[in-house]
Scaffold this motif. Structure first.
Motif, PDB file in Angstrom:
ATOM      1  N   SER A 171      30.669  63.336 100.428  1.00  0.00           N
ATOM      2  CA  SER A 171      31.638  62.679  99.551  1.00  0.00           C
ATOM      3  C   SER A 171      32.291  63.677  98.611  1.00  0.00           C
ATOM      4  O   SER A 171      33.492  63.587  98.311  1.00  0.00           O
ATOM      5  CB  SER A 171      30.949  61.571  98.744  1.00  0.00           C
ATOM      6  N   GLY A 172      31.517  64.654  98.152  1.00  0.00           N
ATOM      7  CA  GLY A 172      32.070  65.684  97.277  1.00  0.00           C
ATOM      8  C   GLY A 172      33.059  66.566  98.008  1.00  0.00           C
ATOM      9  O   GLY A 172      34.097  66.961  97.453  1.00  0.00           O
ATOM     10  N   VAL A 173      32.760  66.901  99.272  1.00  0.00           N
ATOM     11  CA  VAL A 173      33.676  67.694 100.088  1.00  0.00           C
ATOM     12  C   VAL A 173      34.999  66.955 100.262  1.00  0.00           C
ATOM     13  O   VAL A 173      36.081  67.530 100.110  1.00  0.00           O
ATOM     14  CB  VAL A 173      33.052  67.994 101.469  1.00  0.00           C
ATOM     15  N   ALA A 174      34.907  65.662 100.581  1.00  0.00           N
ATOM     16  CA  ALA A 174      36.119  64.866 100.786  1.00  0.00           C
ATOM     17  C   ALA A 174      36.977  64.825  99.524  1.00  0.00           C
ATOM     18  O   ALA A 174      38.200  64.977  99.591  1.00  0.00           O
ATOM     19  CB  ALA A 174      35.744  63.451 101.224  1.00  0.00           C
ATOM     20  N   LEU A 175      36.340  64.629  98.375  1.00  0.00           N
ATOM     21  CA  LEU A 175      37.092  64.580  97.118  1.00  0.00           C
ATOM     22  C   LEU A 175      37.724  65.930  96.795  1.00  0.00           C
ATOM     23  O   LEU A 175      38.874  65.999  96.341  1.00  0.00           O
ATOM     24  CB  LEU A 175      36.173  64.140  95.976  1.00  0.00           C
ATOM     25  N   LEU A 176      36.972  67.012  97.026  1.00  0.00           N
ATOM     26  CA  LEU A 176      37.494  68.354  96.776  1.00  0.00           C
ATOM     27  C   LEU A 176      38.730  68.622  97.632  1.00  0.00           C
ATOM     28  O   LEU A 176      39.764  69.094  97.143  1.00  0.00           O
ATOM     29  CB  LEU A 176      36.415  69.395  97.067  1.00  0.00           C
ATOM     30  N   LEU A 177      38.638  68.299  98.919  1.00  0.00           N
ATOM     31  CA  LEU A 177      39.749  68.564  99.824  1.00  0.00           C
ATOM     32  C   LEU A 177      40.927  67.625  99.580  1.00  0.00           C
ATOM     33  O   LEU A 177      42.088  68.032  99.701  1.00  0.00           O
ATOM     34  CB  LEU A 177      39.273  68.460 101.276  1.00  0.00           C
ATOM     35  N   LEU A 178      40.627  66.376  99.233  1.00  0.00           N
ATOM     36  CA  LEU A 178      41.701  65.434  98.901  1.00  0.00           C
ATOM     37  C   LEU A 178      42.472  65.923  97.673  1.00  0.00           C
ATOM     38  O   LEU A 178      43.708  65.899  97.649  1.00  0.00           O
ATOM     39  CB  LEU A 178      41.124  64.043  98.641  1.00  0.00           C
ATOM     40  N   ALA A 179      41.731  66.383  96.656  1.00  0.00           N
ATOM     41  CA  ALA A 179      42.372  66.877  95.434  1.00  0.00           C
ATOM     42  C   ALA A 179      43.192  68.131  95.712  1.00  0.00           C
ATOM     43  O   ALA A 179      44.322  68.279  95.222  1.00  0.00           O
ATOM     44  CB  ALA A 179      41.320  67.162  94.368  1.00  0.00           C
ATOM     45  N   SER A 180      42.631  69.044  96.520  1.00  0.00           N
ATOM     46  CA  SER A 180      43.382  70.273  96.837  1.00  0.00           C
ATOM     47  C   SER A 180      44.649  69.936  97.609  1.00  0.00           C
ATOM     48  O   SER A 180      45.710  70.529  97.377  1.00  0.00           O
ATOM     49  CB  SER A 180      42.507  71.239  97.630  1.00  0.00           C
ATOM     50  N   GLY A 181      44.573  68.973  98.531  1.00  0.00           N
ATOM     51  CA  GLY A 181      45.753  68.561  99.280  1.00  0.00           C
ATOM     52  C   GLY A 181      46.797  67.919  98.391  1.00  0.00           C
ATOM     53  O   GLY A 181      47.994  68.173  98.541  1.00  0.00           O
ATOM     54  N   PHE A 182      46.352  67.088  97.449  1.00  0.00           N
ATOM     55  CA  PHE A 182      47.279  66.411  96.539  1.00  0.00           C
ATOM     56  C   PHE A 182      48.083  67.425  95.723  1.00  0.00           C
ATOM     57  O   PHE A 182      49.322  67.380  95.686  1.00  0.00           O
ATOM     58  CB  PHE A 182      46.524  65.468  95.605  1.00  0.00           C
TER      59      PHE A 182
ATOM     60  N   VAL B  15      40.817  72.876 112.797  1.00  0.00           N
ATOM     61  CA  VAL B  15      39.535  72.179 112.882  1.00  0.00           C
ATOM     62  C   VAL B  15      39.613  70.856 112.127  1.00  0.00           C
ATOM     63  O   VAL B  15      40.444  70.666 111.234  1.00  0.00           O
ATOM     64  CB  VAL B  15      38.394  73.050 112.323  1.00  0.00           C
ATOM     65  N   ALA B  16      38.737  69.943 112.498  1.00  0.00           N
ATOM     66  CA  ALA B  16      38.766  68.597 111.922  1.00  0.00           C
ATOM     67  C   ALA B  16      38.376  68.588 110.454  1.00  0.00           C
ATOM     68  O   ALA B  16      38.811  67.726 109.684  1.00  0.00           O
ATOM     69  CB  ALA B  16      37.847  67.669 112.708  1.00  0.00           C
ATOM     70  N   THR B  17      37.551  69.565 110.055  1.00  0.00           N
ATOM     71  CA  THR B  17      37.049  69.597 108.680  1.00  0.00           C
ATOM     72  C   THR B  17      38.196  69.639 107.683  1.00  0.00           C
ATOM     73  O   THR B  17      38.969  70.587 107.631  1.00  0.00           O
ATOM     74  CB  THR B  17      36.165  70.836 108.449  1.00  0.00           C
ATOM     75  N   GLY B  18      38.318  68.630 106.916  1.00  0.00           N
ATOM     76  CA  GLY B  18      39.304  68.598 105.853  1.00  0.00           C
ATOM     77  C   GLY B  18      40.712  68.256 106.272  1.00  0.00           C
ATOM     78  O   GLY B  18      41.561  68.055 105.402  1.00  0.00           O
ATOM     79  N   LEU B  19      40.994  68.189 107.579  1.00  0.00           N
ATOM     80  CA  LEU B  19      42.375  67.976 108.010  1.00  0.00           C
ATOM     81  C   LEU B  19      42.928  66.658 107.478  1.00  0.00           C
ATOM     82  O   LEU B  19      44.014  66.607 106.902  1.00  0.00           O
ATOM     83  CB  LEU B  19      42.457  68.016 109.532  1.00  0.00           C
ATOM     84  N   LEU B  20      42.175  65.574 107.654  1.00  0.00           N
ATOM     85  CA  LEU B  20      42.657  64.268 107.202  1.00  0.00           C
ATOM     86  C   LEU B  20      42.681  64.163 105.684  1.00  0.00           C
ATOM     87  O   LEU B  20      43.640  63.636 105.101  1.00  0.00           O
ATOM     88  CB  LEU B  20      41.778  63.158 107.799  1.00  0.00           C
ATOM     89  N   ALA B  21      41.627  64.693 105.041  1.00  0.00           N
ATOM     90  CA  ALA B  21      41.553  64.587 103.586  1.00  0.00           C
ATOM     91  C   ALA B  21      42.665  65.381 102.911  1.00  0.00           C
ATOM     92  O   ALA B  21      43.367  64.878 102.022  1.00  0.00           O
ATOM     93  CB  ALA B  21      40.189  65.070 103.091  1.00  0.00           C
ATOM     94  N   VAL B  22      42.859  66.631 103.333  1.00  0.00           N
ATOM     95  CA  VAL B  22      43.915  67.450 102.744  1.00  0.00           C
ATOM     96  C   VAL B  22      45.290  66.872 103.075  1.00  0.00           C
ATOM     97  O   VAL B  22      46.184  66.819 102.225  1.00  0.00           O
ATOM     98  CB  VAL B  22      43.801  68.909 103.237  1.00  0.00           C
ATOM     99  N   GLY B  23      45.460  66.413 104.321  1.00  0.00           N
ATOM    100  CA  GLY B  23      46.743  65.844 104.721  1.00  0.00           C
ATOM    101  C   GLY B  23      47.106  64.600 103.930  1.00  0.00           C
ATOM    102  O   GLY B  23      48.248  64.434 103.496  1.00  0.00           O
ATOM    103  N   ALA B  24      46.132  63.718 103.722  1.00  0.00           N
ATOM    104  CA  ALA B  24      46.392  62.501 102.946  1.00  0.00           C
ATOM    105  C   ALA B  24      46.763  62.842 101.509  1.00  0.00           C
ATOM    106  O   ALA B  24      47.698  62.272 100.932  1.00  0.00           O
ATOM    107  CB  ALA B  24      45.159  61.588 102.979  1.00  0.00           C
ATOM    108  N   GLY B  25      46.041  63.782 100.934  1.00  0.00           N
ATOM    109  CA  GLY B  25      46.355  64.204  99.574  1.00  0.00           C
ATOM    110  C   GLY B  25      47.728  64.835  99.483  1.00  0.00           C
ATOM    111  O   GLY B  25      48.462  64.621  98.512  1.00  0.00           O
TER     112      GLY B  25
END
Length: 262
Positions: free
Chosen positions: A6-17, A205-215
């Protein structure tokens, strides 16, 4: 760095945003996505490729949100020049992406701090670059500059917005907002081509692709609203400061960025 999912997802979402926001305004998103992805264990080349792929929806959102100004700027440039610049973006994206794949993780790891230093300098020198580009230059030289700028964008992407803005101001787009709209189109074109090469090379790679992209999509929507209100100097100083900090961290080779050579 060990982080809960969950922390990874939030970190990547924030960086993408925040990366999407910066890219929509003028650029600098790679300053955030590259270290964020590397900090969760993605190898350097794959982190650069995946971060670029994740920011693509943000570029598309920026173009769609600013399509009216883009049409006006396209007409101001003229069909021949506008299509020539777009072709430079397409070809540059492919060439730059191929160069990245040929570099490899070990060499790219060494180059990262220097690339970040160049990108930071581009932001700091943005107004000077635009003044230099605005001087009379032969047409072929201008197209060569556009091609080289887009090739750089396909390779690293960091600071490419400043290069493209300077090039576009030199092509006769005196209005910053109009130049920014065309810059977003060229960034989209070169990124689409680069991402295609990255995927073919197995580096997205799949890691972070969706989270960063959404952000990035959310950030881009806000960025387009801010570009009409935020002073250019304020954005440039903010991105230069971020770039300087990230550059120093990479030169220090911190273990949390996965750059330890031991």
């Amino acid at each position: 760095m060990d982080v809960a999912p969950s922390g990874v997802a939030l970190l990547l979402l924030a960086s993408g945003f925040f990366a999407g926001l910066l890219n929509a305004v003028a650029g600098g998103g790679s300053f955030l996505t590259l270290p964020a992805l590397m900090s969760v264990g993605v190898p350097p080349v794959a982190a650069n490729a995946t971060g670029t792929a994740a920011l693509l929806p943000g570029y598309l959102a920026s173009v769609l949100a600013d399509r009216r100004r883009l049409r006006t700027a396209w007409q101001e440039l003229g069909g021949g020049l506008a299509w020539g610049l777009l072709m430079a973006g397409v070809l540059g994206g492919v060439v730059g992406a191929l160069a990245l794949l040929l570099t490899g993780d070990a060499r790219f790891r060494v180059l990262i701090p220097w690339l970040l230093l160049v990108a930071t300098a581009l932001f700091a020198l943005g107004p000077w670059l635009q003044r230099q580009a605005a001087r009379p230059h032969p047409g072929p030289l201008r197209m060569l500059g556009a091609g080289l700028g887009c090739t750089y964008g396909g390779y690293f992407n960091g600071g490419v917005g400043i290069l493209l803005l300077a090039i576009l101001r030199g092509q006769g787009l005196s209005d910053l907002a109009a130049a920014n709209a065309v810059k977003n189109l060229l960034s989209t074109a070169l990124t689409v081509m680069a991402v295609g090469v990255y995927i073919a090379g197995g580096q997205v790679v799949a890691t972070g692709l969706l989270a960063v992209g959404a952000g990035a999509i959310l950030g881009a929507r806000l960025g387009i609203a801010l570009v009409r209100r935020m002073p250019e100097a304020g954005h440039r100083h903010a991105v230069t400061g971020i770039g300087a900090v990230i550059t120093v961290l990479f030169f220090l080779d911190p273990a949390w960025l996965g750059l330890s050579t031991s």
